[in-house]
Motif scaffolding. Structure first.
Motif, PDB file in Angstrom:
ATOM      1  N   GLY A  38       0.791  -1.216   0.000  1.00 32.42           N
ATOM      2  CA  GLY A  38       0.000   0.000   0.000  1.00 32.42           C
ATOM      3  C   GLY A  38       0.832   1.279   0.000  1.00 32.42           C
ATOM      4  N   ARG A  47       1.384   6.906  -0.529  1.00 31.59           N
ATOM      5  CA  ARG A  47       0.337   5.887  -0.573  1.00 31.59           C
ATOM      6  C   ARG A  47       0.071   5.524  -2.028  1.00 31.59           C
ATOM      7  NH1 ARG A  47      -4.064   6.006   3.085  1.00 31.59           N
ATOM      8  NH2 ARG A  47      -5.387   6.035   1.246  1.00 31.59           N
ATOM      9  N   CYS A  49      -2.905   4.716  -3.053  1.00 38.24           N
ATOM     10  CA  CYS A  49      -4.202   5.333  -3.311  1.00 38.24           C
ATOM     11  C   CYS A  49      -4.172   6.806  -2.912  1.00 38.24           C
ATOM     12  CB  CYS A  49      -5.289   4.639  -2.485  1.00 38.24           C
ATOM     13  SG  CYS A  49      -5.556   2.918  -2.921  1.00 38.24           S
ATOM     14  N   TYR A  54      -9.095   3.745  -0.489  1.00 37.26           N
ATOM     15  CA  TYR A  54      -8.288   2.550  -0.197  1.00 37.26           C
ATOM     16  C   TYR A  54      -8.774   1.389  -1.040  1.00 37.26           C
ATOM     17  CZ  TYR A  54     -11.855   0.194   2.644  1.00 37.26           C
ATOM     18  OH  TYR A  54     -12.974  -0.463   3.072  1.00 37.26           O
ATOM     19  N   CYS A  58      -8.166   1.137  -5.354  1.00 34.59           N
ATOM     20  CA  CYS A  58      -8.386   2.488  -4.803  1.00 34.59           C
ATOM     21  C   CYS A  58      -9.810   2.961  -5.075  1.00 34.59           C
ATOM     22  CB  CYS A  58      -7.379   3.483  -5.378  1.00 34.59           C
ATOM     23  SG  CYS A  58      -5.660   3.037  -5.074  1.00 34.59           S
ATOM     24  N   CYS A  62     -12.400   5.674   2.538  1.00 37.90           N
ATOM     25  CA  CYS A  62     -11.973   5.383   3.907  1.00 37.90           C
ATOM     26  C   CYS A  62     -13.136   5.633   4.856  1.00 37.90           C
ATOM     27  CB  CYS A  62     -10.792   6.266   4.290  1.00 37.90           C
ATOM     28  SG  CYS A  62      -9.266   5.798   3.459  1.00 37.90           S
ATOM     29  N   CYS A  72      -5.479   6.475   7.045  1.00 40.92           N
ATOM     30  CA  CYS A  72      -6.338   5.362   6.641  1.00 40.92           C
ATOM     31  C   CYS A  72      -5.443   4.465   5.791  1.00 40.92           C
ATOM     32  CB  CYS A  72      -7.508   5.906   5.837  1.00 40.92           C
ATOM     33  SG  CYS A  72      -8.477   4.664   4.976  1.00 40.92           S
ATOM     34  N   HIS A  73      -5.284   3.201   6.176  1.00 38.04           N
ATOM     35  CA  HIS A  73      -4.376   2.318   5.456  1.00 38.04           C
ATOM     36  C   HIS A  73      -4.837   2.166   4.011  1.00 38.04           C
ATOM     37  CE1 HIS A  73      -2.122  -1.208   4.219  1.00 38.04           C
ATOM     38  NE2 HIS A  73      -1.258  -0.864   5.174  1.00 38.04           N
ATOM     39  N   PRO A  74      -3.909   2.330   3.037  1.00 38.14           N
ATOM     40  CA  PRO A  74      -4.299   2.320   1.631  1.00 38.14           C
ATOM     41  C   PRO A  74      -4.839   0.992   1.107  1.00 38.14           C
ATOM     42  CG  PRO A  74      -1.919   2.550   1.862  1.00 38.14           C
ATOM     43  CD  PRO A  74      -2.499   2.633   3.222  1.00 38.14           C
ATOM     44  N   LEU A  75      -4.555  -0.118   1.766  1.00 44.55           N
ATOM     45  CA  LEU A  75      -5.122  -1.398   1.299  1.00 44.55           C
ATOM     46  C   LEU A  75      -6.292  -1.867   2.154  1.00 44.55           C
ATOM     47  CD1 LEU A  75      -2.166  -3.656   0.131  1.00 44.55           C
ATOM     48  CD2 LEU A  75      -3.858  -2.449  -1.225  1.00 44.55           C
ATOM     49  N   SER A  76      -6.120  -1.806   3.468  1.00 43.32           N
ATOM     50  CA  SER A  76      -7.146  -2.373   4.359  1.00 43.32           C
ATOM     51  C   SER A  76      -8.213  -1.363   4.765  1.00 43.32           C
ATOM     52  CB  SER A  76      -6.477  -2.915   5.623  1.00 43.32           C
ATOM     53  OG  SER A  76      -5.951  -1.840   6.408  1.00 43.32           O
ATOM     54  N   GLY A  77      -7.905  -0.069   4.696  1.00 46.03           N
ATOM     55  CA  GLY A  77      -8.839   0.949   5.165  1.00 46.03           C
ATOM     56  C   GLY A  77      -8.828   1.117   6.670  1.00 46.03           C
TER      57      GLY A  77
END
Length: 160
Positions: A38, A47, A49, A54, A58, A62, A72-77
């Motif tokens: 991410g 990031r 995204c 996320y 993308c 979030c 906000c984590h770019p893969l998991s949110g």
């Protein structure tokens, strides 16, 4: 020459400090950052995204409450909450007795005082006044240069 540099350092005599961000790992020889999923860039600072989105494509918003969120984590949110906020979406104030980022720091207040969720400053209970800090008394047995033992006493503030 049988041990790798301590975490966070690299290079000859481990004299250089790593500048990897977003929990990236630092290669102990040349300081190159190994980014987590991410993230990208020389220090893993970017990031994949755009901010506020996320997912693998993308294409998801979030779910975090933006004003209370650090990231906000770019893969998991997954939301990382700012000081004073907690919960899955950073929409809950710190529970009593805790403060700081994600409400992970325990308060250290006396006589039933609570603390500010952001700073940790004590908020005195009714009938009390003052800084409200807990004090800790440290008493140790120390040995001086001649081999004699002495009791030393230090009193220090429990809160920074």
């Amino acid at each position: 020459c049988h041990e790798e540099c301590p975490v966070g350092t690299y290079g000859p005599q481990c004299a250089h400090k790593c500048d990897c961000l977003n929990r990236a790992k630092c290669y102990h020889i040349n300081g190159a950052c190994l980014c987590n999923e991410g993230f990208k860039g020389p220090s893993c600072q970017d990031r994949f995204c755009p901010a506020g989105l996320y997912g693998l494509l993308c294409d998801k918003y979030c779910p975090c409450k933006a004003d209370n969120t650090l990231s906000c984590h770019p893969l998991s949110g997954e939301c990382t909450c700012a000081a004073g906020w907690a919960g899955l979406y950073c929409n809950e104030t710190c529970p009593a007795g805790y403060y700081g980022e994600g409400c992970r720091e325990p308060c250290s207040c006396a006589n039933g005082a609570d603390c500010d969720g952001i700073t940790g400053a004590c908020i005195c209970a009714p009938g009390y006044i003052g800084p409200g800090r807990l004090w800790r008394r440290l008493i140790r047995l120390e040995r001086d240069d001649s081999g004699f033992s002495n009791w030393t006493e230090n009193i220090r503030d429990f809160i920074r």
